[in-house]
Design an enzyme around this catalytic site. Structure first.
Site, short mmCIF file in Angstrom:
data_model
loop_
_atom_site.label_atom_id
_atom_site.label_comp_id
_atom_site.label_asym_id
_atom_site.label_seq_id
_atom_site.Cartn_x
_atom_site.Cartn_y
_atom_site.Cartn_z
N ILE A 105 0.88 -1.17 0.00
CA ILE A 105 0.00 0.00 0.00
C ILE A 105 0.92 1.22 0.00
O ILE A 105 1.65 1.45 0.95
CB ILE A 105 -1.00 -0.03 1.19
CG1 ILE A 105 -1.96 1.16 1.14
CG2 ILE A 105 -0.30 -0.16 2.52
CD1 ILE A 105 -3.12 1.06 2.12
N TYR A 106 0.92 1.92 -1.10
CA TYR A 106 1.84 3.05 -1.28
C TYR A 106 1.13 4.23 -1.92
O TYR A 106 0.33 4.05 -2.84
CB TYR A 106 3.00 2.67 -2.23
CG TYR A 106 4.02 1.75 -1.63
CD1 TYR A 106 5.10 2.26 -0.91
CD2 TYR A 106 3.93 0.37 -1.78
CE1 TYR A 106 6.06 1.42 -0.35
CE2 TYR A 106 4.89 -0.48 -1.23
CZ TYR A 106 5.95 0.06 -0.53
OH TYR A 106 6.89 -0.78 0.02
N GLY A 149 -4.57 11.96 1.86
CA GLY A 149 -5.63 10.98 2.09
C GLY A 149 -5.61 9.77 1.18
O GLY A 149 -6.52 8.95 1.23
N GLY A 159 -3.50 7.15 1.21
CA GLY A 159 -3.36 5.94 2.02
C GLY A 159 -4.66 5.55 2.69
O GLY A 159 -5.02 4.37 2.73
N LYS A 160 -5.39 6.52 3.21
CA LYS A 160 -6.69 6.24 3.85
C LYS A 160 -7.68 5.68 2.85
O LYS A 160 -8.42 4.76 3.16
CB LYS A 160 -7.25 7.50 4.51
CG LYS A 160 -6.49 7.92 5.74
CD LYS A 160 -7.06 9.19 6.33
CE LYS A 160 -6.21 9.65 7.49
NZ LYS A 160 -6.62 10.95 7.99
N TYR A 211 -0.96 2.51 10.56
CA TYR A 211 -1.71 1.25 10.70
C TYR A 211 -2.37 1.14 12.08
O TYR A 211 -3.51 0.69 12.18
CB TYR A 211 -0.81 0.04 10.42
CG TYR A 211 -0.23 0.06 9.02
CD1 TYR A 211 -1.00 0.39 7.90
CD2 TYR A 211 1.11 -0.23 8.81
CE1 TYR A 211 -0.46 0.42 6.63
CE2 TYR A 211 1.66 -0.21 7.53
CZ TYR A 211 0.87 0.12 6.45
OH TYR A 211 1.41 0.15 5.18
N ASN A 216 9.99 1.58 10.07
CA ASN A 216 9.08 2.51 9.38
C ASN A 216 8.00 2.97 10.37
O ASN A 216 6.84 2.57 10.30
CB ASN A 216 8.47 1.83 8.15
CG ASN A 216 7.76 2.82 7.24
OD1 ASN A 216 7.48 3.95 7.62
ND2 ASN A 216 7.45 2.37 6.04
#
Length: 176
Positions: free
Chosen positions: A98-99, A108, A110-111, A144, A137
């Site tokens: 997920i990048y 937003g 990533g969300k 998360y 990281n």
């Protein structure tokens, strides 16, 4: 961001752009913290076009692109069943990648990609969503945790000749 974000399943015509994006976001995220020879060794294997195509064609994996206007802002890779990199949780879905691109971080993306992952997991009826994140990281780990994931283990990740540790994080999916 002026244009709305659209999360779209990857089609075969998107594979060259996906390959380029996958390599670029990985290198952009981790190059400053790792030896160049290890980054190069990993990227040449992990993002080879034949490998990307094989992963795309795996019926247990799904890819999505985040698009805004004509730009690709990020991507998501989900795995179920035998495509998962670990088999520690029963009836689970893995968020393998997920990048968001650097140009779109903090906007937003990533969300939105996470929401797509969780919607896909709900529709698939899985009990768990999980992922592995490099122990160094901290920005991603905090993201998360904010999304409701909690650590449940560790596994090794080989980056060239460097064996690194990923924190495995999971989220229980609520039943309707």
């Amino acid at each position: 961001m002026t244009d709305p974000v659209r999360i779209c399943p990857v089609g075969p015509e998107d594979l060259p752009a996906l390959r380029d994006l996958a390599e670029a976001t990985f290198l952009d995220t981790f190059s400053s913290q790792n030896a160049a020879h290890n980054m190069s060794a990993y990227a040449s294997a992990a993002f080879a076009m034949d490998r990307v195509r094989a992963e795309y064609e795996n019926t247990h994996s799904r890819f999505y692109l985040a698009r805004t206007g004509s730009d690709i802002a990020g991507y998501l890779k989900l795995n179920t069943g035998p495509a998962q990199t670990e088999q520690d949780l029963e009836n689970a879905m893995e968020i393998e990648r997920i990048y968001a691109t650097r140009a779109f971080q903090g906007q937003g993306i990533g969300k939105r990609l996470m929401a797509t992952a969780l919607e896909t997991a709900r529709a698939a009826g899985v009990d768990w969503v999980w992922l592995g994140v490099w122990e160094h990281n901290q920005k991603a780990i905090a993201f998360y945790e904010h999304q409701g994931f909690e650590p449940f283990g560790r596994h090794s990740f080989r980056l060239g000749d460097d064996v690194q540790v990923d924190v495995m994080m999971k989220k229980k999916m609520a039943r309707d």
